[in-house]
Design a protein around this motif. Structure first.
Motif, PDB file in Angstrom:
ATOM      1  N   LYS A   1     146.092   9.489  -5.110  1.00 34.24           N
ATOM      2  CA  LYS A   1     145.994   9.353  -3.668  1.00 34.24           C
ATOM      3  C   LYS A   1     146.582  10.583  -2.997  1.00 34.24           C
ATOM      4  CE  LYS A   1     148.318   5.516  -3.550  1.00 34.24           C
ATOM      5  NZ  LYS A   1     149.039   4.286  -3.097  1.00 34.24           N
TER       6      LYS A   1
ATOM      7  N   TRP B   1     137.353   8.713  -1.244  1.00 39.02           N
ATOM      8  CA  TRP B   1     137.666   7.350  -1.669  1.00 39.02           C
ATOM      9  C   TRP B   1     136.434   6.613  -2.205  1.00 39.02           C
ATOM     10  CZ3 TRP B   1     134.725   4.138   1.352  1.00 39.02           C
ATOM     11  CH2 TRP B   1     134.298   4.655   2.577  1.00 39.02           C
TER      12      TRP B   1
ATOM     13  N   MET C   1     142.739   7.183  -0.962  1.00 38.02           N
ATOM     14  CA  MET C   1     142.609   7.002  -2.404  1.00 38.02           C
ATOM     15  C   MET C   1     141.617   8.019  -2.966  1.00 38.02           C
ATOM     16  SD  MET C   1     144.673   4.589  -3.143  1.00 38.02           S
ATOM     17  CE  MET C   1     144.163   4.331  -4.857  1.00 38.02           C
TER      18      MET C   1
END
Length: 467
Positions: A389, A362, A398
């Protein structure tokens, strides 16, 4: 044996798919398996055999990767008591791989049973255990490249170096006797001659039937020089981002090649400010076997190591740290920048790489580098395809990391290399294409005909051919 149709070959796996290599050869009243690999990705839960394992007389193993060897313990659990023929390199790597696979399987089974217990469902029993692994290993009969050995009545086997990973083999089988003898060649996985450590695949000339892989049958790899240049660009971009690099890599083959190439870059002064972490206990164990069997490496790469008086890849790459324990692995989560983390599994279907995804995928300054084929349905393939994601360990994550694919590091031959190898046969053998997705195999079949007038059939699971 004067019956022209005395032998039958049945395609049981890796037929229009990249994993699950398994083919049944019936000859002279005996049954032989060419490989016994697991499925990975979509449909990977379908591991049941379509034959009686106790009726198999021997297994001929092309190499140690799980998609070629991983079902051997299940085969033993089902009653198989024959011999397993493989190369010396495969025999030395197989205990590492099968024991690690069992550990991961039992861990996942415990997790699934805990979920079932909470839901009031019936618990699952293990399909194999450590005793089955040990029995499979005890059945191995290793041999060296180029040595003809009788493995049955009028069945003779020779292994040739496939140049894919340590111990990988092209299987040559001579079936029958006298003028009626037929030669079956199974390519296994053919190596990429442009990569490091392994020699070029052996070119065979004579066969009646060739069973050939086509993983990259629809495309060529970038040149290795271009791949290294692209890797250096990734290093520069990650450095500018003050970030880290994650590399999912198979513990066998790809990891050792990466360590060697990073060693070359270190010696060229191109890794200043970077630390390399091999976060894979299995990768570390495999690397030791590679170092012990350096006589099987390509001579040019042995010479490079000798030039720097390096006996091991750790000596050749001084900024390398091998993180064996879970605690050492977890400590990498606190490294803010300058880390190149190599971890399994190569297709992200398990292993420590998934934990690094949880902590870094992420982050915008993370660079994710794929250096090998990602099979349909695997997490690696999903990420390569650009998903935004993913869900890991019950959490939604994410994908903000920058994703790079360096196909030139592939240990598989590209399309032109496959075509060149196929064109080396002088007897006009019948070709059957396996170990590839449908589009790749169809493209390879078309190219074989257009370039060399070789008519090739794309194998279908369950289909059989006589010769």
């Amino acid at each position: 044996m004067n019956n022209a149709k005395a032998h039958q070959l049945i395609f049981l796996g890796a037929a229009q798919e990249v994993t699950g290599s398994c083919h049944l050869l019936e000859t002279a009243g005996k049954r032989y398996l060419l490989d016994c690999g697991i499925l990975q990705g979509e449909g990977s839960e379908e591991q049941a055999f379509s034959f009686d394992p106790a009726a198999i007389d021997a297994v001929i193993l092309s190499h140690v990767h799980l998609d070629h060897s991983g079902r051997l313990p299940r085969l033993v659990r089902g009653g198989f008591r024959g011999s397993i023929h493989c190369t010396e390199g495969t025999a030395r790597l197989l205990p590492i791989l099968l024991k690690d696979a069992l550990s991961l399987y039992l861990r996942d089974l415990d997790y699934e049973n805990l979920r079932r217990e909470r839901a009031g469902k019936e618990l699952l029993r293990p399909e194999y255990d450590d005793l089955d692994v040990e029995r499979a290993l005890a059945l191995c009969e290793p041999s060296t490249y180029g040595v003809l050995q009788a493995i049955g009545a009028d069945v003779n086997l020779v292994f040739h170096d496939a140049g894919h990973i340590l111990g990988s083999a092209i299987v040559e089988l001579h079936l029958g006797a006298g003028e009626s003898t037929k030669t079956l060649v199974f390519s296994g996985d053919l190596g990429n001659p442009d990569t490091s450590l392994m020699p070029e695949p052996t070119q065979l000339r004579h066969a009646d039937v060739v069973l050939m892989e086509g993983t990259y049958g629809d495309r060529n790899h970038r040149s290795f020089d271009d791949t290294i240049a692209e890797f250096e660009e990734v290093l520069a971009a990650a450095s500018a981002d003050n970030g880290n690099i994650l590399i999912p890599a198979f513990a066998i083959g790809r990891t050792q090649e990466l360590l060697f190439q990073l060693g070359v870059m270190y010696r060229q002064g191109k890794l200043q400010g970077w630390r390399v972490y091999l976060d894979s206990p299995m990768g570390g164990a495999v690397t030791e076997v590679y170092e012990q069997m350096r006589h099987d490496w390509h001579a040019k790469d042995r010479a490079v190591m000798s030039e720097y008086r390096s006996r091991t890849l750790s000596e050749f790459l001084p900024c390398l740290t091998i993180t064996a324990s879970v605690e050492e692995s977890m400590a990498l989560n606190h490294v803010k920048a300058g880390a190149i983390i190599i971890a399994g599994s190569g297709m992200c279907t398990g292993g420590r790489i998934r934990h690094h995804f949880k902590h870094r995928l992420w982050q915008k300054n993370t660079h994710l580098v794929f250096v090998g084929f990602q099979a349909q349905g695997t997490l690696g393939r999903i990420l390569v395809n650009g998903v935004k994601k993913i869900k890991l360990f019950g959490q939604e994550i994410m994908v903000r990391a920058k994703v790079h694919t360096l196909g030139g590091f592939s240990a598989h031959a590209g399309q032109q290399q496959l075509l060149d190898w196929a064109a080396g046969f002088v007897d006009s053998p019948r070709f059957y294409l396996v170990h590839g997705e449908p589009d790749a195999l169809q493209a390879l079949a078309k190219a074989l005909w257009s370039q060399h007038q070789i008519e090739a059939v794309v194998a279908t699971r369950g289909a059989g051919v006589h010769f």
